[in-house]
Design a protein around this motif. Structure first.
Motif, PDB file in Angstrom:
ATOM      1  N   GLY A 184      42.040  26.365  38.037  1.00 17.22           N
ATOM      2  CA  GLY A 184      42.750  27.577  37.220  1.00 17.22           C
ATOM      3  C   GLY A 184      41.780  28.840  37.621  1.00 17.22           C
ATOM      4  N   GLY A 188      42.317  32.769  37.047  1.00 15.20           N
ATOM      5  CA  GLY A 188      41.133  33.480  36.054  1.00 15.20           C
ATOM      6  C   GLY A 188      40.782  34.685  36.775  1.00 15.20           C
ATOM      7  N   ARG A 243      45.867  30.286  33.072  1.00 20.28           N
ATOM      8  CA  ARG A 243      44.498  29.670  33.371  1.00 20.28           C
ATOM      9  C   ARG A 243      44.246  28.561  32.108  1.00 20.28           C
ATOM     10  N   GLN A 247      43.833  24.706  33.090  1.00 23.12           N
ATOM     11  CA  GLN A 247      42.452  23.957  32.875  1.00 23.12           C
ATOM     12  C   GLN A 247      42.733  22.672  32.342  1.00 23.12           C
TER      13      GLN A 247
END
Length: 327
Positions: A184, A188, A243, A247
């Motif tokens: 991610g 990000g 994101r 994750q």
């Protein structure tokens, strides 16, 4: 306590800036930790918002209907400590993040002020946007593994995916390799660059005008931080949600509180899947609590940073107050 005068963002030594940034991150993170856990839980909830709760396929996961409902559920089923899940990696992340962010912000500002033929000629908003974006990108990239660990711990329910921080680090490396710590990172960085650029541009633009008003803390730092944060967060929120979803991908994806998180191959895949299954509103799950968190966090971060930097400059004496040499 010495008064620095002028723009505080380009004052102080590198050590003083790093110390002030770390102090601001440490304090602000602990205060807003519960709201951060709530935001992550809401962002990971995937049932279509257009369907009734009765027809939603939750896969045995809890149904969170809002900030207060989520807080009550966590307190009831996980106890008070549930609101601080992931706080250890988060504290480490916030301290390192703030230190890198403010140090890079200061260094970039000084570099921009020394561009040949442009010394002091860049508009303050442009200078702040570039410096803020650079600070955000550097801090995000350097602390990203801690951000991922924070998300995974906050996503755990009573079923422990990782029994400890050390075990999490070992297991992720064993099962996912080095790249597992950076799942991610693309969205990000895609989120943080415009976010921090917009935030610092708005902050530096508003701080002085708001400073002329009667504020609870005596300056416009906190109020400017709130307005700047709300503006930047709303614009970039969908990438923050993507994101978080990415994750928790990997071999542990079905072991968190929400066991029905779809498998995404990347940021574009995540955006398409969310839009198709959850609609446009799905991109803004947790925005309300995110704004509730962002406003006091940013206000406290900026106010604490300004006060801490003044304090550290005061400890260093008057020479430190004027030290702006070296990037």
């Amino acid at each position: 306590m010495a008064s620095t005068g002028g723009r505080l963002k380009d004052k102080g030594s590198r050590l003083q800036v790093v110390a002030a940034g770390a102090t601001a991150g440490l304090i602000s993170r602990f205060v807003v930790a519960p709201l951060d856990v709530v935001k992550i839980r809401l962002q990971l909830q995937t049932h279509p918002l257009s369907k009734s709760t009765a027809s939603a396929d939750l896969g045995g996961a809890p149904l969170y209907k809002g900030t207060l409902s989520t807080i009550r559920h966590i307190l009831q089923h996980e106890g008070i400590t549930g609101l601080w899940k992931g706080n250890v990696p988060a504290e480490l992340m916030y301290v390192c993040y703030s230190a890198v962010q403010f140090a890079t912000y200061r260094s970039t500002t000084l570099l921009l002020q020394r561009i040949p033929g442009q010394e002091g000629q860049l508009p303050p908003a442009v200078e702040s946007f570039v410096a803020g974006a650079a600070g955000g990108a550097a801090a995000t990239a350097s602390t990203y593994p801690l951000d991922l660990l924070r998300t995974r711990f906050a996503a755990q329910g009573n079923e422990r995916v990782y029994p400890s921080l050390r075990r999490a680090v070992v297991d992720i490396y064993r099962d996912e390799g080095l790249t597992g710590y950076f799942r991610g990172l693309g969205p990000g960085l895609g989120q943080i660059i415009p976010y921090m650029g917009t935030f610092f541009a708005a902050y530096e633009t508003l701080r002085i005008p708001l400073g002329k008003l009667e504020m609870p803390f005596g300056t416009g730092d906190a109020a400017a931080g709130v307005v700047a944060s709300v503006t930047a967060k709303t614009v970039t929120f969908p990438l923050d949600l993507v994101r978080k979803r990415i994750q928790v991908q990997g071999p542990t994806r079905e072991k968190y509180v929400f066991k029905n998180i779809p498998e995404y191959t990347g940021a574009i895949s995540a955006l398409r899947t969310i839009l198709a299954r959850e609609g446009f509103k799905g991109l803004y799950r947790g925005l309300t609590v995110s704004l509730l968190k962002a406003a006091p966090a940013s206000a406290m971060t900026m106010w604490t940073y300004e006060q801490a930097l003044r304090f550290y400059i005061g400890l260093g004496g008057t020479d430190s107050a004027a030290e702006v040499q070296g990037v």
